[in-house]
Design a protein around this motif. Structure first.
Motif, PDB file in Angstrom:
ATOM      1  N   SER A 208       0.807  -1.218   0.000  1.00  0.00           N
ATOM      2  CA  SER A 208       0.000   0.000   0.000  1.00  0.00           C
ATOM      3  C   SER A 208       0.843   1.274   0.000  1.00  0.00           C
ATOM      4  O   SER A 208       0.424   2.299  -0.549  1.00  0.00           O
ATOM      5  N   HIS A 209       2.024   1.196   0.591  1.00  0.00           N
ATOM      6  CA  HIS A 209       2.909   2.359   0.653  1.00  0.00           C
ATOM      7  C   HIS A 209       4.354   1.938   0.344  1.00  0.00           C
ATOM      8  O   HIS A 209       5.201   1.873   1.238  1.00  0.00           O
ATOM      9  N   PRO A 210       4.652   1.623  -0.920  1.00  0.00           N
ATOM     10  CA  PRO A 210       6.001   1.177  -1.278  1.00  0.00           C
ATOM     11  C   PRO A 210       7.040   2.274  -1.051  1.00  0.00           C
ATOM     12  O   PRO A 210       6.731   3.466  -1.142  1.00  0.00           O
ATOM     13  N   ALA A 211       8.246   1.832  -0.718  1.00  0.00           N
ATOM     14  CA  ALA A 211       9.348   2.767  -0.499  1.00  0.00           C
ATOM     15  C   ALA A 211      10.560   2.258  -1.282  1.00  0.00           C
ATOM     16  O   ALA A 211      10.478   1.287  -2.031  1.00  0.00           O
ATOM     17  N   ALA A 212      11.699   2.919  -1.085  1.00  0.00           N
ATOM     18  CA  ALA A 212      12.923   2.527  -1.806  1.00  0.00           C
ATOM     19  C   ALA A 212      13.681   1.483  -1.010  1.00  0.00           C
ATOM     20  O   ALA A 212      14.801   1.709  -0.539  1.00  0.00           O
ATOM     21  N   ASP A 213      13.076   0.305  -0.827  1.00  0.00           N
ATOM     22  CA  ASP A 213      13.729  -0.777  -0.109  1.00  0.00           C
ATOM     23  C   ASP A 213      13.488  -2.094  -0.833  1.00  0.00           C
ATOM     24  O   ASP A 213      12.670  -2.173  -1.759  1.00  0.00           O
ATOM     25  N   LEU A 214      14.193  -3.140  -0.410  1.00  0.00           N
ATOM     26  CA  LEU A 214      14.154  -4.413  -1.124  1.00  0.00           C
ATOM     27  C   LEU A 214      12.790  -5.083  -1.045  1.00  0.00           C
ATOM     28  O   LEU A 214      12.301  -5.629  -2.037  1.00  0.00           O
ATOM     29  N   LEU A 215      12.124  -5.062   0.104  1.00  0.00           N
ATOM     30  CA  LEU A 215      10.813  -5.702   0.204  1.00  0.00           C
ATOM     31  C   LEU A 215       9.782  -4.999  -0.663  1.00  0.00           C
ATOM     32  O   LEU A 215       8.926  -5.652  -1.281  1.00  0.00           O
ATOM     33  N   SER A 216       9.849  -3.678  -0.741  1.00  0.00           N
ATOM     34  CA  SER A 216       8.946  -2.950  -1.634  1.00  0.00           C
ATOM     35  C   SER A 216       9.177  -3.369  -3.082  1.00  0.00           C
ATOM     36  O   SER A 216       8.228  -3.483  -3.865  1.00  0.00           O
ATOM     37  N   GLY A 217      10.451  -3.608  -3.414  1.00  0.00           N
ATOM     38  CA  GLY A 217      10.755  -4.073  -4.766  1.00  0.00           C
ATOM     39  C   GLY A 217      10.236  -5.467  -5.030  1.00  0.00           C
ATOM     40  O   GLY A 217       9.770  -5.778  -6.131  1.00  0.00           O
ATOM     41  N   LEU A 218      10.274  -6.335  -4.009  1.00  0.00           N
ATOM     42  CA  LEU A 218       9.832  -7.713  -4.197  1.00  0.00           C
ATOM     43  C   LEU A 218       8.322  -7.821  -4.386  1.00  0.00           C
ATOM     44  O   LEU A 218       7.853  -8.771  -5.013  1.00  0.00           O
ATOM     45  N   VAL A 219       7.550  -6.896  -3.837  1.00  0.00           N
ATOM     46  CA  VAL A 219       6.101  -6.971  -4.006  1.00  0.00           C
ATOM     47  C   VAL A 219       5.668  -6.525  -5.394  1.00  0.00           C
ATOM     48  O   VAL A 219       4.529  -6.747  -5.793  1.00  0.00           O
ATOM     49  N   GLN A 220       6.611  -5.917  -6.132  1.00  0.00           N
ATOM     50  CA  GLN A 220       6.305  -5.479  -7.492  1.00  0.00           C
ATOM     51  C   GLN A 220       6.671  -6.569  -8.493  1.00  0.00           C
ATOM     52  O   GLN A 220       7.580  -7.358  -8.262  1.00  0.00           O
ATOM     53  N   PRO A 221       5.970  -6.647  -9.646  1.00  0.00           N
ATOM     54  CA  PRO A 221       6.315  -7.641 -10.665  1.00  0.00           C
ATOM     55  C   PRO A 221       7.716  -7.409 -11.212  1.00  0.00           C
ATOM     56  O   PRO A 221       8.215  -6.274 -11.249  1.00  0.00           O
ATOM     57  N   GLY A 222       8.384  -8.494 -11.627  1.00  0.00           N
ATOM     58  CA  GLY A 222       9.681  -8.373 -12.261  1.00  0.00           C
ATOM     59  C   GLY A 222       9.551  -7.845 -13.675  1.00  0.00           C
ATOM     60  O   GLY A 222       8.440  -7.586 -14.163  1.00  0.00           O
ATOM     61  N   GLU A 223      10.689  -7.682 -14.352  1.00  0.00           N
ATOM     62  CA  GLU A 223      10.675  -7.131 -15.705  1.00  0.00           C
ATOM     63  C   GLU A 223       9.853  -7.985 -16.666  1.00  0.00           C
ATOM     64  O   GLU A 223       9.271  -7.474 -17.623  1.00  0.00           O
ATOM     65  N   ASP A 224       9.812  -9.298 -16.430  1.00  0.00           N
ATOM     66  CA  ASP A 224       9.063 -10.192 -17.308  1.00  0.00           C
ATOM     67  C   ASP A 224       7.645 -10.432 -16.795  1.00  0.00           C
ATOM     68  O   ASP A 224       6.939 -11.309 -17.296  1.00  0.00           O
ATOM     69  N   GLY A 225       7.220  -9.637 -15.799  1.00  0.00           N
ATOM     70  CA  GLY A 225       5.880  -9.788 -15.253  1.00  0.00           C
ATOM     71  C   GLY A 225       5.780 -10.821 -14.150  1.00  0.00           C
ATOM     72  O   GLY A 225       4.720 -10.968 -13.522  1.00  0.00           O
ATOM     73  N   GLU A 226       6.861 -11.547 -13.887  1.00  0.00           N
ATOM     74  CA  GLU A 226       6.864 -12.573 -12.838  1.00  0.00           C
ATOM     75  C   GLU A 226       6.785 -11.896 -11.474  1.00  0.00           C
ATOM     76  O   GLU A 226       7.404 -10.867 -11.238  1.00  0.00           O
ATOM     77  N   ARG A 227       5.996 -12.482 -10.571  1.00  0.00           N
ATOM     78  CA  ARG A 227       5.898 -11.906  -9.235  1.00  0.00           C
ATOM     79  C   ARG A 227       5.685 -13.007  -8.211  1.00  0.00           C
ATOM     80  O   ARG A 227       5.250 -14.109  -8.538  1.00  0.00           O
ATOM     81  N   LEU A 228       5.991 -12.688  -6.948  1.00  0.00           N
ATOM     82  CA  LEU A 228       5.798 -13.626  -5.854  1.00  0.00           C
ATOM     83  C   LEU A 228       4.366 -13.521  -5.335  1.00  0.00           C
ATOM     84  O   LEU A 228       3.824 -12.416  -5.234  1.00  0.00           O
ATOM     85  N   ASP A 229       3.768 -14.679  -4.994  1.00  0.00           N
ATOM     86  CA  ASP A 229       2.460 -14.615  -4.354  1.00  0.00           C
ATOM     87  C   ASP A 229       2.657 -14.291  -2.867  1.00  0.00           C
ATOM     88  O   ASP A 229       3.792 -14.185  -2.390  1.00  0.00           O
ATOM     89  N   GLU A 230       1.557 -14.136  -2.128  1.00  0.00           N
ATOM     90  CA  GLU A 230       1.670 -13.678  -0.744  1.00  0.00           C
ATOM     91  C   GLU A 230       2.506 -14.623   0.116  1.00  0.00           C
ATOM     92  O   GLU A 230       3.367 -14.177   0.880  1.00  0.00           O
ATOM     93  N   GLN A 231       2.259 -15.934  -0.012  1.00  0.00           N
ATOM     94  CA  GLN A 231       3.009 -16.872   0.811  1.00  0.00           C
ATOM     95  C   GLN A 231       4.488 -16.884   0.440  1.00  0.00           C
ATOM     96  O   GLN A 231       5.355 -17.006   1.301  1.00  0.00           O
TER      97      GLN A 231
END
Length: 407
Positions: A208-231
């Motif tokens: 809800s409030h992304p910042a300039a940190d690694l976890l904020s980056g991980l919640v966003q999709p990768g360059e190829d659209g790949e992303r992690l689910d919640e678990q």
């Protein structure tokens, strides 16, 4: 399914193992590089202690790491303490996965650990180090772990991931329960639930409030659209948070203890600080921060050395034993900061090699350089100090390290 008949006798391991595992390794080594062992209240497992065999196992795709298969084996062997569903979910991260899942997960997280990004952290790590050493100055006695070895990597990983530093007491208390050996089942379940809930709330905040940190980056999709689910996000956050600080805490404390125990090498390193990078590699080899690798298991018979391990067996690699194999190192039981410790397995080997190794090395080099320069007379607070080691086969670390800064 019943237990398989195995000819290899079980070697029983007592609680004295944690104080000095090397006594066990030396005794076992006389009988070969692979052993079937059982801890008090544990289940039989296999442990590899030879360097050549350990390196091979760490890169052998026949030794699986997927968490579902691992927990199924635990359930089959009635290992109740490790078979609850919450723990399985929390441990479903890239360190406990095989390709192609591992490949996908590691690709998403390595973007935060490129050489350029790690190097950019140096000024901040130097600043944190200086502040912590300032806090030690003028004190007659401090616990080096609480004053320096712990807060340095915890601050760094919190800032890198975007975890509030003020939450450190909570997540470190849960970590101690989760990575310790034994412990009451209800305590492990409670720690699992608390850690999972904490990380879910943290991830929701990043979404809800992304910042300039690694976890904020991980919640966003990768360059190829790949992303992690919640678990996957919860499990990955758990791995990065725990591994990102616990290993470096132990590296700093174990290395300092080893140097103070051998004062001549402390003085030699202080006289020639250019040797610090090589000394860090020797600390990693001699008494590294991780005792045993995370678990692997066989789905088919696997021959290691002269032993064939049947299918359906749990297998560990004793990294600290492999790093003191006399077949690989000339004087394995002695600290020698001028020796070539290259090839050690402290960070693992193969596709599961520690993604944070460059960061840990840089933190250690900065920390030891500053500590030696600022407190050249640093010494044990009590000449009769006897180390109390953590009750964990995974991590190899001291409970405390009382010292006199001497300046």
């Amino acid at each position: 399914m019943g237990e398989i008949e195995i000819d290899e006798p079980i070697k029983l391991v007592g609680n004295d193992f944690y104080g000095d595992p090397h006594r066990y390794y030396e005794r076992w080594r006389e009988q070969g590089p692979v052993h079937r062992v059982q801890f008090t209240h544990g289940i039989p497992c296999w442990v590899v202690i030879g360097y050549t065999e350990a390196r091979a196992v760490l890169a052998d795709p026949r030794l699986h790491k997927n968490v579902a298969g691992m927990y199924e084996l635990f359930r089959r062997k009635d290992a109740e303490i490790l078979s609850n569903e919450g723990a399985q979910a929390l441990n479903s991260h890239m360190l406990n996965s095989d390709p192609p899942d591992h490949t996908r997960l590691r690709k998403l997280v390595t973007k935060g650990f490129t050489p350029r990004q790690v190097a950019a952290l140096r000024p901040r790590i130097e600043e944190i180090t200086a502040e912590l050493l300032d806090g030690m100055a003028g004190q007659d006695e401090v616990d080096l772990i609480q004053a320096f070895a712990n807060p340095l990597p915890v601050t760094v990983i919190c800032e890198l991931l975007g975890v509030p530093f003020e939450d450190r007491a909570d997540f470190q208390s849960w970590t101690r329960v989760l990575v310790g050996s034994g412990g009451a089942m209800e305590d492990r379940i409670a720690a699992t639930q608390a850690m999972s809930e904490y990380l879910r709330k943290l991830i929701a905040a990043k979404q809800s409030h992304p910042a300039a940190d690694l976890l904020s980056g991980l919640v966003q999709p990768g360059e190829d659209g790949e992303r992690l689910d919640e678990q996957e996000l919860v499990a990955m956050s758990f791995l990065l948070l725990v591994a990102g600080h616990e290993t470096t805490v132990n590296l700093l404390a174990n290395g300092t203890y080893a140097l103070l125990h051998d004062r001549a090498q402390w003085d030699a390193l202080r006289a020639d600080p250019s040797g610090i990078p090589a000394a860090v590699e020797e600390f990693l080899r001699y008494e590294g921060p991780v005792g045993w690798s995370t678990l692997r298991f066989t789905s088919e018979p696997v021959r290691i050395g002269e032993i064939t391990i049947p299918a359906g067996e749990l297998v560990y690699v004793a990294l600290s034993a492999a790093n003191r194999d006399p077949a690989r190192y000339d004087t394995p039981g002695e600290l020698d900061i001028k020796a070539n410790a290259g090839g050690h397995l402290a960070f693992g080997h193969g596709i599961h090699f520690c993604v944070g190794a460059p960061l840990a090395r840089m933190e250690a080099e900065i920390a030891f350089s500053a500590l030696l320069r600022r407190f050249p007379a640093l010494d044990f607070a009590d000449a009769a100090y006897t180390p109390q080691w953590q009750q964990s086969i995974l991590f190899r670390g001291l409970g405390d390290l009382p010292v006199r800064p001497g300046a």
